[in-house]
Design a protein around this motif. Structure first.
Motif, short mmCIF file in Angstrom:
data_model
loop_
_atom_site.label_atom_id
_atom_site.label_comp_id
_atom_site.label_asym_id
_atom_site.label_seq_id
_atom_site.Cartn_x
_atom_site.Cartn_y
_atom_site.Cartn_z
N TRP A 233 -38.21 13.72 98.79
CA TRP A 233 -39.21 14.77 98.63
C TRP A 233 -38.90 15.63 97.41
O TRP A 233 -37.75 16.00 97.15
N ARG A 234 -39.93 15.95 96.67
CA ARG A 234 -39.77 16.78 95.48
C ARG A 234 -41.11 17.41 95.12
O ARG A 234 -42.08 17.27 95.86
N GLY A 235 -41.17 18.08 94.02
CA GLY A 235 -42.43 18.63 93.53
C GLY A 235 -43.09 19.60 94.49
O GLY A 235 -42.45 20.47 95.07
N GLN A 236 -44.40 19.44 94.66
CA GLN A 236 -45.18 20.35 95.48
C GLN A 236 -44.75 20.33 96.95
O GLN A 236 -44.83 21.36 97.63
N THR A 237 -44.28 19.18 97.42
CA THR A 237 -43.79 19.10 98.80
C THR A 237 -42.60 20.02 99.00
O THR A 237 -42.53 20.79 99.97
N ALA A 238 -41.66 19.96 98.07
CA ALA A 238 -40.48 20.82 98.14
C ALA A 238 -40.86 22.28 98.03
O ALA A 238 -40.31 23.14 98.74
N VAL A 239 -41.80 22.58 97.16
CA VAL A 239 -42.24 23.97 96.97
C VAL A 239 -42.85 24.53 98.25
O VAL A 239 -42.52 25.63 98.69
N LYS A 240 -43.75 23.75 98.87
CA LYS A 240 -44.44 24.22 100.08
C LYS A 240 -43.47 24.44 101.23
O LYS A 240 -43.54 25.46 101.94
N TRP A 241 -42.54 23.51 101.42
CA TRP A 241 -41.56 23.66 102.50
C TRP A 241 -40.62 24.84 102.23
O TRP A 241 -40.25 25.57 103.15
N THR A 242 -40.25 25.02 100.98
CA THR A 242 -39.35 26.13 100.63
C THR A 242 -40.02 27.47 100.92
O THR A 242 -39.42 28.36 101.55
N LEU A 243 -41.26 27.62 100.48
CA LEU A 243 -41.97 28.88 100.68
C LEU A 243 -42.27 29.13 102.16
O LEU A 243 -42.20 30.27 102.63
N ALA A 244 -42.58 28.06 102.90
CA ALA A 244 -42.84 28.21 104.33
C ALA A 244 -41.58 28.68 105.06
O ALA A 244 -41.64 29.60 105.89
N GLY A 245 -40.46 28.05 104.75
CA GLY A 245 -39.20 28.46 105.38
C GLY A 245 -38.82 29.88 105.03
O GLY A 245 -38.34 30.64 105.88
N PHE A 246 -39.05 30.26 103.77
CA PHE A 246 -38.69 31.62 103.35
C PHE A 246 -39.55 32.66 104.04
O PHE A 246 -39.06 33.72 104.43
N VAL A 247 -40.86 32.39 104.19
CA VAL A 247 -41.75 33.34 104.86
C VAL A 247 -41.29 33.56 106.31
O VAL A 247 -41.25 34.70 106.79
#
Length: 265
Positions: A233-247
């Motif tokens: 996983w990379r790119g937009q997938t990584a971005v979305k999961w990262t932001l979801a976890g942080f929220v």
């Protein structure tokens, strides 16, 4: 304490101005800002730590008010940003982090907690430190993810403006993101373990929401890191999961404290 807070605030802002000026210059090599910024940030960290020390001393121990906690978290972020900036001077995270740290110092003075909670069990110090360190890494990872998303979007549109061209390659930025995520995940795991060891009653200690949300965030980041290893996983997938976890983590730490201290007090 007020003097240390004010000096740290000014030093962080000065460092931000220097870094932004260096980043937007057409020829960044004409001005070597690494040494002065490094000195300014070390001084800011010392004054910031002094402010935290006297805050704890005046409280007679660990003062866990919302903005005191936020100040301690941003101190850790500033330290991490300093170390990362030495390795990636062209993408120094201090451009975004240092203004955020300065804001935390201002909020700490302007919005003190009505009845700041203290640490009931001294042994929980390790839990608090590990949790705040994990939160610092994940906040930096969220910032990195947003920059990565913008960089990748413009790259796909073949429209990269002059400022984004100065950033390291996409692969380097992505590698830095997962390094931050891995470090934060390890610290969060240790923080959850040390915290659960001292929980007697989740409801009586007002820890239900914080504990449940922290575990959900842990699952999100664990899934992301596993997906990275297993499926690449990379790119937009990584971005979305990262932001979801942080929220989710933001709601667990800062959200729960805001409700308890300002809405339910």
């Amino acid at each position: 304490m007020a003097i240390a807070n004010a000096l740290a605030f000014l030093l962080y802002l000065c460092s931000s101005v220097i870094l932004i000026r260096r980043f937007v210059q057409k020829d960044p090599t004409s001005v070597n800002a690494s040494i002065p910024v490094g000195i300014l940030i070390i001084m800011a960290l010392l004054f910031h730590a002094t402010d935290i020390f006297f805050t704890m001393k005046n409280a007679g121990g660990w003062e866990l008010g919302l903005f005191t906690t936020f100040s301690l978290t941003t101190w850790l972020m500033a330290l991490i940003a300093l170390l990362v900036g030495m390795r990636l001077p062209n993408a120094h995270p201090g451009i975004i982090v240092y203004p955020l740290v300065a804001m935390s110092l201002m909020l700490k003075v302007e919005l003190p907690s009505p009845e700041p909670p203290s640490l009931a069990e001294p042994a929980l110090e390790w839990h608090v430190l590990l949790s705040l360190a994990a939160y610092s890494f994940f906040m930096l990872a969220a910032i990195q993810a947003i920059i990565l998303a913008i960089q990748e979007k413009q790259l796909h549109q073949r429209h990269i403006n002059g400022l984004l061209r100065k950033l390291p390659p996409l692969q380097t930025m992505e590698r830095a993101l997962f390094q931050l995520l891995t470090s934060g995940f390890i610290l969060l795991t240790l923080g959850l373990i040390t915290g659960l060891m001292f929980v007697d009653d989740l409801f009586a200690q007002h820890l239900v929401h914080k504990t449940v949300l922290s575990i959900i965030a842990w699952c999100v980041f664990a899934s992301l890191l596993w997906g990275r290893v297993r499926y690449g996983w990379r790119g937009q997938t990584a971005v979305k999961w990262t932001l979801a976890g942080f929220v989710v983590l933001l709601l667990a730490y800062m959200g729960s404290k805001f409700v308890l201290e300002y809405l339910m007090s």
